[in-house]
Structures are given as structure tokens and as C-alpha cells.
Design a protein around this motif. Structure first.
Motif, PDB file in Angstrom:
ATOM      1  N   THR A 169       1.664  -0.110   4.408  1.00  0.00           N
ATOM      2  CA  THR A 169       1.863   1.021   5.326  1.00  0.00           C
ATOM      3  C   THR A 169       1.092   2.277   4.948  1.00  0.00           C
ATOM      4  OG1 THR A 169       3.786   1.733   4.060  1.00  0.00           O
ATOM      5  CG2 THR A 169       4.189   0.269   5.948  1.00  0.00           C
ATOM      6  N   ASP A 170       0.631   2.381   3.665  1.00  0.00           N
ATOM      7  CA  ASP A 170       0.006   3.615   3.189  1.00  0.00           C
ATOM      8  C   ASP A 170       1.019   4.774   3.217  1.00  0.00           C
ATOM      9  OD1 ASP A 170      -2.110   4.947   2.054  1.00  0.00           O
ATOM     10  OD2 ASP A 170      -3.422   4.844   3.813  1.00  0.00           O
ATOM     11  N   VAL A 203      -5.556  -6.509   6.450  1.00  0.00           N
ATOM     12  CA  VAL A 203      -5.560  -6.762   7.892  1.00  0.00           C
ATOM     13  C   VAL A 203      -4.473  -5.945   8.597  1.00  0.00           C
ATOM     14  CG1 VAL A 203      -5.108  -8.537   9.645  1.00  0.00           C
ATOM     15  CG2 VAL A 203      -6.556  -9.078   7.665  1.00  0.00           C
ATOM     16  N   TYR A 204      -3.276  -5.919   7.982  1.00  0.00           N
ATOM     17  CA  TYR A 204      -2.116  -5.283   8.621  1.00  0.00           C
ATOM     18  C   TYR A 204      -1.936  -3.867   8.099  1.00  0.00           C
ATOM     19  CZ  TYR A 204      -1.570 -10.214   9.420  1.00  0.00           C
ATOM     20  OH  TYR A 204      -1.818 -11.524   9.758  1.00  0.00           O
ATOM     21  N   TYR A 205      -2.078  -2.913   8.996  1.00  0.00           N
ATOM     22  CA  TYR A 205      -2.099  -1.500   8.620  1.00  0.00           C
ATOM     23  C   TYR A 205      -1.675  -0.707   9.852  1.00  0.00           C
ATOM     24  CZ  TYR A 205      -3.992   2.784   6.503  1.00  0.00           C
ATOM     25  OH  TYR A 205      -4.142   4.047   5.960  1.00  0.00           O
ATOM     26  N   PRO A 206      -0.814   0.302   9.689  1.00  0.00           N
ATOM     27  CA  PRO A 206      -0.271   0.984  10.879  1.00  0.00           C
ATOM     28  C   PRO A 206      -1.324   1.541  11.842  1.00  0.00           C
ATOM     29  CG  PRO A 206       0.935   1.628   8.915  1.00  0.00           C
ATOM     30  CD  PRO A 206      -0.220   0.791   8.447  1.00  0.00           C
ATOM     31  N   HIS A 257       0.853  -1.195   0.000  1.00  0.00           N
ATOM     32  CA  HIS A 257       0.000   0.000   0.000  1.00  0.00           C
ATOM     33  C   HIS A 257       0.888   1.244   0.000  1.00  0.00           C
ATOM     34  CE1 HIS A 257      -4.009   1.852   1.614  1.00  0.00           C
ATOM     35  NE2 HIS A 257      -3.340   2.723   0.868  1.00  0.00           N
ATOM     36  N   LEU A 258       1.119   1.799  -1.193  1.00  0.00           N
ATOM     37  CA  LEU A 258       2.031   2.939  -1.333  1.00  0.00           C
ATOM     38  C   LEU A 258       1.496   3.965  -2.326  1.00  0.00           C
ATOM     39  CD1 LEU A 258       5.317   0.862  -1.699  1.00  0.00           C
ATOM     40  CD2 LEU A 258       4.613   2.143   0.342  1.00  0.00           C
ATOM     41  N   HIS A 259       1.751   5.232  -2.017  1.00  0.00           N
ATOM     42  CA  HIS A 259       1.320   6.317  -2.914  1.00  0.00           C
ATOM     43  C   HIS A 259       2.517   7.042  -3.507  1.00  0.00           C
ATOM     44  CE1 HIS A 259      -2.944   6.022  -1.889  1.00  0.00           C
ATOM     45  NE2 HIS A 259      -2.494   5.610  -0.709  1.00  0.00           N
TER      46      HIS A 259
END
Ligand SMILES: [Zn+2]
Ligand SMILES: [Zn+2]
Length: 287
Positions: free
Chosen positions: A247-248, A219-222, A7-9
Motif C-alpha cells: 500500500t505504501d 503489480v498491486y499498488y493503490p 510496502h510500508l514506511h
């Protein structure tokens, strides 16, 4: 085996690093694979994929679509998209056009309220870049319609205010449809932003999304608490959904959050990517 970040921008949406910069950065950090998931666009993918090929690093073509949902926000991630798929491209162009109509509609609403403002003035305030509500606020302030930036938002621009115009969003069913058509694997992003109280409500929503083509849960997100992680994991297991994570990361260190590791707690194994690939293959065969 290195870790992954799904998950990256990049600068193609609201990130700071360009697609090739983020690919280089991920490799330098020792990650094994990443997905680029910009908001509502695949414009950064060609560059990111070719940089990955150039330096020998695995880049997964992804996207993060905002879907219609109340009271919170629903984001749907799509992985392993066929970026040349006609339906995907057509839908994203449609989305851009619909979004472009938003600003003139705000002007119209302000005019109807008796405020003398035109779109050129707002465009000028934006410096020729992408126009957003802050530029409207600046013009209203300049014209002394309001006494502060905040007042411009409170009276006219914020959600529910007099000149507010909602952003166009696809329904979840539509977003899931074109992600699946484009051979992507659809995953519900950060369920904790949905604004849903109680896990039984969330469970109902997840079941509805599965009917519509959802294949996994982030499921896994900061920002997920450990009890949220446990609950989302239970749902994923109960309904045979993938448990993914990311991590977004937007390209700047925010409160110590970094690519791949979040705030040190992430460390997602490559097996998640293998699971994504298996689900994709299975659903392509099942067509
Ligand atoms: Zn999101
Ligand atoms: Zn995001």
C-alpha cells in the motif's frame, strides 16, 4: 489466512509510526505478514524485527532504494535482506554521506549568485533537524531575497532552477547488485511513477533490470489503474517475475488509504510471501 502488505514506511524514513508501532498496528488489523521498506535506510529494521518476534508476527526486512532515472522516478524494493551484510551497510553509509554534501553545495551555488547565506543560518531554520530545501526557502524569504516561499523554489530551489543540486542516487545496476549481494529479492516498485509512455518502452526497461538482477514487479499498488495492474501482471508472467504488492502506507490515513487494504481493493494473499521466499532460496542455491 490473513492478508499481507509488502510496502510500508516508518519513522526511519518519512512514515509517522515507529517500526514497533507499525508492527503492532498490522497485527491488530489482522494481517499475517508485513515488510518494512523505508526509503534508502535499514535503520528501522532491527526494532521492527524484534517487535515482530516479541508479539509473534512475521516482519520481512526490506528497503526501498531510489535509483537514477528520468523523466519519472524509479524505486527498487528489496526483501529478506541480510541487514548485517557489510556491502549493504557500506553502500547505505555512502549514500548518506553523498546526500549530506547536497546542502553545502546549494549554499555554494547561492553564494555564487551573489546571495549572502551560510549553512548555519539554514541549519538554524531547520530547528536542528534534517535540513531540506524548505529551510533554504525560509532563509531566503527572511533575507528578503524573495517575496514568497514559492518564488524561492521557482527561482532557486526547484529542479532545474539556479541553485538546484540533484540528490545523489545509485544507478539501478548498483542498487540491484547490493540488494542481491545482501541476499535480498529485488522488486521494481510502482512502475507507474517511471514516467514512461507506452508499454513497449516499459518492457525494454524491465528486461534491462532483469539482466541487472530484478526478480519481481510491484503489480498491486493503490495508485495503479486496473489496466496497469493487468499489464504489469502480464509482464511478470511473461518474464517469470514475482508479482508483489503493497500500500505504501506512511502511517496516516490519506484519502482513506490504510495498511493492508489500501482503499479496500488490495487484500494480497500470503502466497506472495511464499513465492518471495522460494525465489530467494533458489537464487541463494544458484550462487
Ligand atoms: Zn516509492
Ligand atoms: Zn514507498
Amino acid at each position: 489466512m490473513g492478508y499481507i502488505d509488502l510496502h510500508l514506511h516508518t519513522t526511519a524514513s518519512d512514515g509517522v509510526l515507529s517500526p514497533s508501532e507499525i508492527v503492532k498496528y498490522a497485527k491488530a488489523k489482522g494481517l499475517q505478514a508485513i515488510a518494512i521498506t523505508d526509503h534508502d535506510t535499514i535503520e528501522g529494521l532491527e526494532e521492527g524485527l524484534s517487535e515482530g518476534r516479541r508479539i509473534g508476527f512475521e516482519v520481512i526486512p526490506g528497503i526501498e532504494i531510489s535509483a537514477e532515472h528520468l523523466p519519472g522516478s524509479m524505486h527498487i524494493l528489496g526483501y529478506f535482506l541480510d541487514i548485517h551484510h557489510p556491502l549493504l551497510n557500506e553502500r547505505l553509509e555512502y549514500l548518506q554521506k553523498a546526500r549530506a554534501e547536497r546542502n553545502p553545495k546549494i549554499v555554494q551555488k547561492l553564494n555564487r549568485l551573489g546571495i549572502d547565506i551560510n549553512f548555519d543560518e539554514v541549519l538554524k531554520a531547520s530547528g536542528g533537524g534534517q535540513v531540506g530545501r524548505p529551510h533554504f526557502a525560509n532563509v531566503l524569504l527572511e533575507k528578503k531575497v524573495v517575496r514568497s516561499f514559492q518564488e524561492a523554489f521557482d527561482r532557486f530551489l526547484k529542479k532545474g532552477a539556479l541553485a538546484y543540486v540533484d540528490k545523489f542516487r545509485f544507478k539501478s545496476k548498483e542498487a540491484l547488485h547490493f540488494i542481491n549481494e545482501a541476499k535480498g529479492v529485488a522488486v521494481l516498485a510502482h512502475p507507474n511513477t517511471l514516467g514512461i509512455n507506452g508499454y513497449s518502452e516499459l518492457e525494454k526497461l524491465i528486461l534491462q533490470l532483469v539482466e541487472e538482477g530484478l526478480k519481481g514487479i510491484e503489480v498491486y499498488y493503490p495508485e495503479h489503474s486496473s489496466s496497469e495492474v493487468a499489464q504489469y501482471k502480464t509482464f511478470a508472467e511473461r518474464y517469470g517475475l514475482l508479482a508483489t504488492g503493497g500500500t505504501d502506507y506512511h502511517g496516516m490515513e490519506k484519502n482513506g488509504l490504510d495498511i493492508g487494504v489500501g482503499r479496500g481493493e488490495m487484500k494480497l494473499p500470503y502466497s506472495i510471501v511464499e513465492n518471495l521466499k522460494a525465489v530467494r532460496t533458489r537464487s541463494l542455491l544458484g550462487r
